[in-house]
Structure formats: C-alpha cells, structure tokens
Design a protein around this motif. Structure first.
Motif, PDB file in Angstrom:
ATOM      1  N   PHE A 181       3.361   6.139  -2.733  1.00 50.50           N
ATOM      2  CA  PHE A 181       4.560   6.799  -3.244  1.00 50.50           C
ATOM      3  C   PHE A 181       4.490   6.991  -4.759  1.00 50.50           C
ATOM      4  CE2 PHE A 181       7.015   4.885   0.538  1.00 50.50           C
ATOM      5  CZ  PHE A 181       6.650   5.965   1.333  1.00 50.50           C
ATOM      6  N   VAL A 182       3.963   5.983  -5.444  1.00 53.47           N
ATOM      7  CA  VAL A 182       3.805   6.100  -6.904  1.00 53.47           C
ATOM      8  C   VAL A 182       2.848   7.240  -7.239  1.00 53.47           C
ATOM      9  CG1 VAL A 182       2.880   4.967  -8.959  1.00 53.47           C
ATOM     10  CG2 VAL A 182       4.375   3.703  -7.419  1.00 53.47           C
ATOM     11  N   GLY A 183       1.745   7.312  -6.471  1.00 51.25           N
ATOM     12  CA  GLY A 183       0.780   8.383  -6.706  1.00 51.25           C
ATOM     13  C   GLY A 183       1.377   9.755  -6.481  1.00 51.25           C
ATOM     14  N   VAL A 184       2.163   9.896  -5.419  1.00 50.84           N
ATOM     15  CA  VAL A 184       2.791  11.185  -5.126  1.00 50.84           C
ATOM     16  C   VAL A 184       3.787  11.569  -6.221  1.00 50.84           C
ATOM     17  CG1 VAL A 184       4.341  12.394  -3.549  1.00 50.84           C
ATOM     18  CG2 VAL A 184       2.458  11.042  -2.642  1.00 50.84           C
ATOM     19  N   GLY A 199      -7.822  10.988  -6.518  1.00 49.71           N
ATOM     20  CA  GLY A 199      -8.877  10.083  -6.082  1.00 49.71           C
ATOM     21  C   GLY A 199      -8.334   8.745  -5.631  1.00 49.71           C
ATOM     22  N   VAL A 200      -7.361   8.220  -6.369  1.00 50.60           N
ATOM     23  CA  VAL A 200      -6.753   6.937  -6.003  1.00 50.60           C
ATOM     24  C   VAL A 200      -6.054   7.041  -4.652  1.00 50.60           C
ATOM     25  CG1 VAL A 200      -4.971   5.264  -6.618  1.00 50.60           C
ATOM     26  CG2 VAL A 200      -6.499   6.156  -8.386  1.00 50.60           C
ATOM     27  N   ILE A 201      -5.309   8.131  -4.453  1.00 53.43           N
ATOM     28  CA  ILE A 201      -4.596   8.321  -3.192  1.00 53.43           C
ATOM     29  C   ILE A 201      -5.588   8.430  -2.032  1.00 53.43           C
ATOM     30  CG2 ILE A 201      -3.147   9.915  -1.888  1.00 53.43           C
ATOM     31  CD1 ILE A 201      -1.630  10.509  -4.433  1.00 53.43           C
ATOM     32  N   SER A 202      -6.685   9.148  -2.246  1.00 54.84           N
ATOM     33  CA  SER A 202      -7.706   9.287  -1.194  1.00 54.84           C
ATOM     34  C   SER A 202      -8.311   7.940  -0.829  1.00 54.84           C
ATOM     35  CB  SER A 202      -8.795  10.254  -1.649  1.00 54.84           C
ATOM     36  OG  SER A 202      -8.275  11.562  -1.844  1.00 54.84           O
ATOM     37  N   ARG A 203      -8.599   7.129  -1.846  1.00 56.23           N
ATOM     38  CA  ARG A 203      -9.185   5.816  -1.575  1.00 56.23           C
ATOM     39  C   ARG A 203      -8.194   4.904  -0.842  1.00 56.23           C
ATOM     40  NH1 ARG A 203     -11.520   6.943  -6.622  1.00 56.23           N
ATOM     41  NH2 ARG A 203      -9.889   5.831  -7.768  1.00 56.23           N
ATOM     42  N   LEU A 204      -6.909   5.000  -1.215  1.00 52.28           N
ATOM     43  CA  LEU A 204      -5.902   4.205  -0.521  1.00 52.28           C
ATOM     44  C   LEU A 204      -5.780   4.635   0.940  1.00 52.28           C
ATOM     45  CD1 LEU A 204      -3.096   4.021  -3.242  1.00 52.28           C
ATOM     46  CD2 LEU A 204      -4.442   2.107  -2.356  1.00 52.28           C
ATOM     47  N   ASP A 205      -5.864   5.935   1.178  1.00 51.97           N
ATOM     48  CA  ASP A 205      -5.794   6.436   2.542  1.00 51.97           C
ATOM     49  C   ASP A 205      -6.994   5.962   3.359  1.00 51.97           C
ATOM     50  OD1 ASP A 205      -4.341   8.130   4.447  1.00 51.97           O
ATOM     51  OD2 ASP A 205      -6.110   9.416   4.359  1.00 51.97           O
ATOM     52  N   GLU A 206      -8.164   5.975   2.735  1.00 50.28           N
ATOM     53  CA  GLU A 206      -9.360   5.473   3.422  1.00 50.28           C
ATOM     54  C   GLU A 206      -9.229   3.979   3.715  1.00 50.28           C
ATOM     55  OE1 GLU A 206     -12.578   6.423   0.869  1.00 50.28           O
ATOM     56  OE2 GLU A 206     -12.424   8.597   1.181  1.00 50.28           O
ATOM     57  N   LEU A 207      -8.683   3.235   2.755  1.00 51.70           N
ATOM     58  CA  LEU A 207      -8.509   1.794   2.945  1.00 51.70           C
ATOM     59  C   LEU A 207      -7.561   1.506   4.102  1.00 51.70           C
ATOM     60  CD1 LEU A 207      -9.027  -1.098   1.959  1.00 51.70           C
ATOM     61  CD2 LEU A 207      -7.139  -0.786   0.327  1.00 51.70           C
ATOM     62  N   ARG A 208      -6.486   2.288   4.185  1.00 53.31           N
ATOM     63  CA  ARG A 208      -5.540   2.089   5.281  1.00 53.31           C
ATOM     64  C   ARG A 208      -6.194   2.410   6.624  1.00 53.31           C
ATOM     65  NH1 ARG A 208       0.022   5.357   5.127  1.00 53.31           N
ATOM     66  NH2 ARG A 208      -1.485   7.078   5.061  1.00 53.31           N
ATOM     67  N   GLY A 209      -6.997   3.478   6.667  1.00 56.48           N
ATOM     68  CA  GLY A 209      -7.696   3.818   7.909  1.00 56.48           C
ATOM     69  C   GLY A 209      -8.659   2.723   8.326  1.00 56.48           C
ATOM     70  N   THR A 210      -9.376   2.163   7.355  1.00 54.63           N
ATOM     71  CA  THR A 210     -10.319   1.065   7.654  1.00 54.63           C
ATOM     72  C   THR A 210      -9.576  -0.156   8.190  1.00 54.63           C
ATOM     73  OG1 THR A 210     -11.815   1.832   5.922  1.00 54.63           O
ATOM     74  CG2 THR A 210     -12.060  -0.443   6.661  1.00 54.63           C
ATOM     75  N   ALA A 211      -8.434  -0.469   7.573  1.00 56.92           N
ATOM     76  CA  ALA A 211      -7.644  -1.621   8.021  1.00 56.92           C
ATOM     77  C   ALA A 211      -7.156  -1.433   9.450  1.00 56.92           C
ATOM     78  CB  ALA A 211      -6.464  -1.835   7.082  1.00 56.92           C
ATOM     79  N   MET A 247       0.828  -1.202   0.000  1.00 61.40           N
ATOM     80  CA  MET A 247       0.000   0.000   0.000  1.00 61.40           C
ATOM     81  C   MET A 247       0.866   1.258   0.000  1.00 61.40           C
ATOM     82  SD  MET A 247      -3.075   1.077   2.598  1.00 61.40           S
ATOM     83  CE  MET A 247      -3.899  -0.477   2.302  1.00 61.40           C
ATOM     84  N   GLN A 248       1.963   1.200   0.770  1.00 60.24           N
ATOM     85  CA  GLN A 248       2.845   2.348   0.824  1.00 60.24           C
ATOM     86  C   GLN A 248       3.432   2.648  -0.557  1.00 60.24           C
ATOM     87  OE1 GLN A 248       1.919   3.865   3.782  1.00 60.24           O
ATOM     88  NE2 GLN A 248       4.047   4.531   3.726  1.00 60.24           N
TER      89      GLN A 248
END
Length: 246
Positions: free
Chosen positions: A6-9, A226-238, A1-2
């Motif tokens: 990083f790719v998105g940034v 949008g992809v970065i936001s969804r990944l951040d939400e996924l990490r928070g859920t996990a 996930m990290q």
C-alpha cells in the motif's frame, strides 16, 4: 507485507501526479506569460493499535498524500518585441479578459485587434478595460499602451487595461488557454502591477530544472516498481511453500 504494498502504491500515485505537473510545465516552456506549478505532498502516518498488551508496539506506517500544486509566481523573463500591442506584466497583477464563461485572468500580453476593432488576446478573448472592452478604429494611428495600462491613439485615450491582484493567488485554478479562474473577487492592482509596452513576459519555467526533476521522478518510480515486484514475488513464494507444507 500488505502495508508495504500500500505504501508503494501511494508513492506511485504521488509520483504519477508529479510527472503530470512536470509534463505540463515542459509543454508550456514557450507559452507567453505561463506560470509553472510544483506538486505538494504530505506524509500520513497510519494510526497504530491502541492496545498496550503487545510485546512489541506497532510501528507507524507512512503514506503519501497529494496536497495539490503550488503556483510559481516568479517573474518570467521579458523579451522585447517592438510591437506596440504587446505588453509584459510586471509585478503581481493579472490581466482581465472576457470569455464565454465570464471574466478570466491571464499574464498573456500578446494583444491584437479583431475585425471589429476590439483589443483581444492571441486566443481571441476581449481584453477588459476599466470601463469595459477597448475598441480601436482601423483609421487610428500612433497606438501606445502606457505603464498604467492607458491605451492611446492619435484621437486620444481609448481606455485603460484592467489589471487586478488577488489576496490568495495560490487559489487560482488553471482553465486552459493560459487562463486562470478564481472564486474570489479580485481587487485593482494599483502599484502592484505595471505594463511594459513593446515586450512580452515569457514562461517562468526553467527547462533544465524540469528535466532534472523528470529524471528524479522516473528513477524513483522505477525503484518503487522494483520493490513492489519483489514483494509480490515474495508473497507468491510464501504461498507456494505454505501449500507444500500442507
């Protein structure tokens, strides 16, 4: 996930750079002799683990690296002005002007004379002749500038506008005020540069193309965000679910 973050940034940084280049091109659509730029990017593949004991080998992660910009040296459209002090540069040549920081190079041929009679650019920089600055007295008439840069009046030849070329023009750096700097020593343009009197070379930036690029960049940037936001939400859920299990 990290890795995905990083790719998105890295993509967002590259897109921001592309946006800056496009904005600068658009701001100079009406600048005399301006040459547009385009961004260069390179794919960087992250090294994988060297151990061979994994059931599934590592997959390479692709990042974006900013490789600077390229200068579009295509000839801009020529516009007739009828002003004998105006010249359009044809070919690969650049005009030499004297600035407080030394000689600089431009395609801006909108010449005029200052109160001292010096031939200068529209920004007030002295146009350099092959023998130094070119001066024209207020009493002189019949001024003309020939294709080879020869400046003549009713009193005869007053000088010759210096035109130069570079072995690697892509190494030229923008220094503001439509000027370029170069660490390399220029050479006389010769047949690679001619002047058209009574005309100006306009910017070679094509507004429609730049607007299309701008829309593409904005659309891609929004998608990556949008992809970065969804990944951040996924990490928070996990993290929350792991806390619930504990």
């Amino acid at each position: 996930m990290q890795n995905a973050l990083f790719v998105g940034v890295s993509s967002q940084v590259a897109l921001q750079r592309e946006l800056d280049v496009i904005a600068n091109n658009m701001a100079n659509v009406s600048t005399t002799g301006f040459k547009g730029r385009s961004s260069r990017f390179q794919e960087y593949l992250m090294p994988v683990a060297s151990a061979d004991s994994f059931h599934r080998p590592d997959r390479r992660v692709s990042y974006v690296i900013d490789q600077g910009t390229t200068l579009d040296l295509a000839q801009g459209p020529i516009e007739q002005t009828g002003n004998p002090l105006h010249v359009a540069v044809r070919g690969e040549a650049f005009l030499v002007v004297r600035t407080p920081n030394g000689d600089r190079y431009t395609r801006n041929g909108a010449f005029e004379t200052d109160p001292q009679g010096n031939l200068v650019t529209s920004d007030g920089y002295a146009v350099q002749g092959e023998g130094g600055p070119i001066q024209i007295n207020a009493q002189e008439t019949g001024l003309s500038i020939g294709p080879d840069g020869t400046v003549s009046t009713n009193l005869g030849i007053r000088g010759r506008v210096r035109m130069v070329t570079f072995a690697n023009p892509q190494a030229l750096t923008n220094e503001g005020a439509n000027l370029y700097g170069s660490a390399a020593v220029p050479v006389a343009a010769g047949i690679n540069g001619r002047l058209e009197s009574g005309a100006l070379e306009r910017s070679n930036v094509k507004p429609v193309i730049e607007m299309t690029r701008l829309m593409d960049v904005n659309r891609t940037y929004t998608m990556v965000s949008g992809v970065i936001s969804r990944l951040d939400e996924l990490r928070g859920t996990a993290i929350r679910r792991l806390a619930d299990v504990a």
